[in-house]
Each structure stands twice: as C-alpha cells, then as structure tokens.
Enzyme design. Sequence first.
Site, PDB file in Angstrom:
ATOM      1  N   ASN A   7      -9.792   7.606  -1.524  1.00 28.17           N
ATOM      2  CA  ASN A   7      -8.354   7.546  -1.003  1.00 28.17           C
ATOM      3  C   ASN A   7      -7.858   6.368  -1.884  1.00 28.17           C
ATOM      4  O   ASN A   7      -6.949   5.884  -1.565  1.00 28.17           O
ATOM      5  CB  ASN A   7      -8.722   6.767   0.232  1.00 28.17           C
ATOM      6  CG  ASN A   7      -9.261   5.644   0.237  1.00 28.17           C
ATOM      7  OD1 ASN A   7      -9.672   5.168  -0.435  1.00 28.17           O
ATOM      8  ND2 ASN A   7      -9.365   5.145   1.381  1.00 28.17           N
ATOM      9  N   ARG A  32       9.409 -10.173 -13.961  1.00 32.17           N
ATOM     10  CA  ARG A  32      11.088 -10.248 -13.953  1.00 32.17           C
ATOM     11  C   ARG A  32      11.757 -10.597 -12.710  1.00 32.17           C
ATOM     12  O   ARG A  32      12.848 -10.926 -12.824  1.00 32.17           O
ATOM     13  CB  ARG A  32      11.485  -8.787 -14.535  1.00 32.17           C
ATOM     14  CG  ARG A  32      11.643  -8.462 -15.831  1.00 32.17           C
ATOM     15  CD  ARG A  32      12.071  -7.246 -16.256  1.00 32.17           C
ATOM     16  NE  ARG A  32      10.939  -6.208 -16.021  1.00 32.17           N
ATOM     17  CZ  ARG A  32      11.094  -4.920 -16.278  1.00 32.17           C
ATOM     18  NH1 ARG A  32      12.350  -4.497 -17.182  1.00 32.17           N
ATOM     19  NH2 ARG A  32      10.147  -3.899 -16.208  1.00 32.17           N
ATOM     20  N   HIS A  44       8.316 -14.064 -18.356  1.00 30.09           N
ATOM     21  CA  HIS A  44       9.875 -13.824 -18.334  1.00 30.09           C
ATOM     22  C   HIS A  44      10.668 -15.002 -18.298  1.00 30.09           C
ATOM     23  O   HIS A  44      11.668 -15.149 -19.148  1.00 30.09           O
ATOM     24  CB  HIS A  44      10.008 -12.720 -17.342  1.00 30.09           C
ATOM     25  CG  HIS A  44      11.634 -12.219 -17.351  1.00 30.09           C
ATOM     26  ND1 HIS A  44      12.152 -11.406 -18.526  1.00 30.09           N
ATOM     27  CD2 HIS A  44      12.617 -12.342 -16.523  1.00 30.09           C
ATOM     28  CE1 HIS A  44      13.435 -11.245 -18.138  1.00 30.09           C
ATOM     29  NE2 HIS A  44      13.732 -11.842 -16.974  1.00 30.09           N
ATOM     30  N   ASP A  56      20.706 -11.096 -24.820  1.00 28.18           N
ATOM     31  CA  ASP A  56      21.642 -11.268 -23.833  1.00 28.18           C
ATOM     32  C   ASP A  56      22.068 -12.788 -23.680  1.00 28.18           C
ATOM     33  O   ASP A  56      21.418 -13.547 -24.555  1.00 28.18           O
ATOM     34  CB  ASP A  56      21.469 -10.977 -22.282  1.00 28.18           C
ATOM     35  CG  ASP A  56      19.591 -11.278 -22.143  1.00 28.18           C
ATOM     36  OD1 ASP A  56      19.578 -12.390 -22.295  1.00 28.18           O
ATOM     37  OD2 ASP A  56      19.071 -10.612 -21.507  1.00 28.18           O
ATOM     38  N   LYS A 114      25.691  -8.425 -22.533  1.00 32.66           N
ATOM     39  CA  LYS A 114      25.194  -7.223 -22.075  1.00 32.66           C
ATOM     40  C   LYS A 114      25.576  -7.492 -20.529  1.00 32.66           C
ATOM     41  O   LYS A 114      25.702  -8.637 -19.714  1.00 32.66           O
ATOM     42  CB  LYS A 114      23.615  -7.423 -22.122  1.00 32.66           C
ATOM     43  CG  LYS A 114      22.976  -6.201 -21.371  1.00 32.66           C
ATOM     44  CD  LYS A 114      21.291  -6.592 -21.614  1.00 32.66           C
ATOM     45  CE  LYS A 114      20.598  -7.113 -20.478  1.00 32.66           C
ATOM     46  NZ  LYS A 114      18.974  -7.253 -20.846  1.00 32.66           N
ATOM     47  N   ARG A 116      24.876  -5.515 -16.482  1.00 30.75           N
ATOM     48  CA  ARG A 116      23.800  -4.561 -15.781  1.00 30.75           C
ATOM     49  C   ARG A 116      24.342  -4.476 -14.487  1.00 30.75           C
ATOM     50  O   ARG A 116      25.213  -5.194 -13.766  1.00 30.75           O
ATOM     51  CB  ARG A 116      22.686  -5.596 -15.467  1.00 30.75           C
ATOM     52  CG  ARG A 116      21.524  -5.144 -15.835  1.00 30.75           C
ATOM     53  CD  ARG A 116      20.155  -5.844 -15.539  1.00 30.75           C
ATOM     54  NE  ARG A 116      19.296  -6.002 -16.742  1.00 30.75           N
ATOM     55  CZ  ARG A 116      18.749  -5.281 -17.122  1.00 30.75           C
ATOM     56  NH1 ARG A 116      19.011  -3.962 -16.782  1.00 30.75           N
ATOM     57  NH2 ARG A 116      17.800  -5.358 -18.232  1.00 30.75           N
ATOM     58  N   ASP A 172      11.062  -2.458 -22.098  1.00 31.50           N
ATOM     59  CA  ASP A 172      10.627  -1.564 -20.900  1.00 31.50           C
ATOM     60  C   ASP A 172      10.964  -0.087 -21.663  1.00 31.50           C
ATOM     61  O   ASP A 172      10.466   0.638 -22.157  1.00 31.50           O
ATOM     62  CB  ASP A 172      10.982  -2.134 -19.659  1.00 31.50           C
ATOM     63  CG  ASP A 172      10.503  -1.221 -18.634  1.00 31.50           C
ATOM     64  OD1 ASP A 172       9.661  -0.242 -18.816  1.00 31.50           O
ATOM     65  OD2 ASP A 172      10.946  -1.561 -17.331  1.00 31.50           O
ATOM     66  N   THR A 173      12.298   0.269 -20.897  1.00 36.57           N
ATOM     67  CA  THR A 173      12.725   1.637 -21.164  1.00 36.57           C
ATOM     68  C   THR A 173      13.273   1.594 -22.544  1.00 36.57           C
ATOM     69  O   THR A 173      13.743   2.650 -23.108  1.00 36.57           O
ATOM     70  CB  THR A 173      13.812   2.090 -20.271  1.00 36.57           C
ATOM     71  OG1 THR A 173      14.834   1.163 -20.271  1.00 36.57           O
ATOM     72  CG2 THR A 173      13.138   2.106 -18.822  1.00 36.57           C
TER      73      THR A 173
END
Length: 327
Positions: free
Chosen positions: A46, A105, A139, A179, A203, A205, A235-236
């Site tokens: 599980n 973050r 962070h 940033d 930047k 967001r 990250d991305t």
Amino acid sequence: MPTTALRQIQRPLVVASGRAHPELAQDVAKELGVDLLPVSAYDFANTETYVRFSESIRGADIFLLQSHTAPINQWIMEHLLMVDAAKRASAHTITAVAPFLGYARQDKKGRGREPISARLMTDMLRTAGADRLMSVDLHTAQIQGFFDGPVDHLWAMPILVDYVRTRVDVENVTVVSPDAGRIRVAEIWASKLGGGPLAFVHKTRDVTRPNQAVANRVVGDVEGKDCVLVDDLIDTGGTIAEAVKVIMAAGARSVTVAATHGVLSGPAPQRLADCGATEIVVTDTLPIEASKRFDSLTVLSIAPLIATAIKEVFTDGSVTSLFDGNA
Ligand code: R5P
C-alpha cells in the site's frame, strides 16, 4: 574504577542513508573513511515505508542522509522514519542531513490561507527526534531559525566559485542574479570572482501558477561581458532559461550558470540545453540520472563539503571555519 572506565567511552561515528541518493552517501562515507551503516528499507504493497538499522547504534552519533528528491514526499517520510528509528534505538545524537531540504521554497505565506511548509518540514524532523539539521544552501538563510536546535547551513559557493573561476575570464565578469531577491548572494559571488559589476533580471511570477516566471529585462551592465548567472536551484529551468535569453539579448558575450541544486524537473534538461548558456554548473546534492544529463551540464561533487562538516560536528570542531576561515 568505574569513573575511569566511563571516561574511556568513545562514541562511534555512524553514517546511514535512505534510498533517495545512495551514491552521494557512499561518496560522503568514503571521504570520511567509514562504511555506511546497513539499512533495510522497503515499501509495503500500500506504499507505506519500512526501515530498520541492521546493526546496533546505541550511543552513536548518527548522521542520517537523505536528499529530498522526487518522489519527494516518500523520501521525506523515509527520512523521518529513520530519525524515529534512531531515537528508539538509543543513538546518542541524531543529525538529519538533507543536502537538499524539501519544501524549503515555501518559507512564508505569500497569500492568506497558505501553509508555511518549510516550517512544517523542520518541525517534523525535530518531532521525529533529530537533534540537529545539516543542509546545503537553504532557499533562504532564515529557515535555520525554523528548526528548534542547531543547524549547520553549508554553502556550496566555495566549490562552485573555484570551478567557475577556471571557466570564465574573471577580468570581464558580470555576476547576474536571476531575481531581485538574490542580489546579496550575487554580490558575494562578485567579490569572490574579483569584484566585477553586478546585474539582476527583473522577474515576475503569477503566484497562482507554479513554476512559471517571466524574465522581463536585465538591469545592469552585461554588454560584452562574460556573465555568471547564480541561483540556489534549477527546477523546471524556466527561470534560468528565460534569464539567459534576456542577458544574451542585452549583448552579453557569454553566460555561465551556477546553481547548487539541480532539481531538473520535466522540461529542464531541454530548456537548459537550448537556452544559449555556455555551461550549466550544479552540484550533486540531488541525484541527476543519465537521462537528465546534457553536454553543457557539469555536476560537481558536494560530498567533500558534507563529509568535512560531519567531521567538524562529530569532533566538536567548527563548521563556520569551512567558510572564509572564521572559526
Ligand atoms: C526562486 O526563487 C528560486 O530561486 C529558483 O529560481 C526557482 O525556484 C527555479 O524554478 P524553475 O527552474 O522552475 O524556474
């Protein structure tokens, strides 16, 4: 005499790892000249996790390594279970070593009715039984105050700077922050690379859409410069890829990217490979599988830094002395 016998007790140094990033744990153990403690860990049908240390750790100073990589919640839970198991097995001290601390973050409420997830993370580690926390490039530095105990906040900057210095013309460098919030870090980078100028990317967001940033323009002198773009994590890759593009559009000669944590989710490898940066430099605080690697990616080992910090903690030395020699 019993008192003499007691004085002779030496606490063992024990290093154990969860399943998230065993290669890094092996490297750390090798640097320290110790074997990793055998750990039995598996999942029930599980998806519940089971862990057990295969040898006694009674009275040991134990360092429990786990990088909070994907599937992040599973590896965090495994980390917590290891801490709990160490507490119940009578370890003398327990240090949770999270080279990359998950949820860091989310360190404040950006809007009403949000959690402060980084605080919850540190509370969970403390409640499970961690006496201290060791991590690399949180962070934001103030996350240290979230954990109710000693925190060894390690900086990857010396490792990254030493490498980047060999890759750029330090006489012609502009350090760029992706940033406005990271300008102070960029300033330290600039001083370590010889005191060149600074720039930052404006930047924006949309807080309702995760992982989406728009790099509007670069503020500062980058024309003809070899830019070093510094961040804590990729990250991305959206933030970095967009930033590289605006820096190059502003006339930079080259852009080298340096970041501590290569999360490299989803489209990141492609975005980074295509963004126009000369080189993307990260450390291995997180595992980076072969399918995520690309030609311009360089991965530096963080193991020597973590091993040295563990040695300093274990011997009651100074972790601060590892950075700029301030004991
Ligand atoms: C933002 O504050 C961080 O320092 C990173 O710039 C950001 O989280 C990177 O995310 P992504 O690579 O998805 O743009």
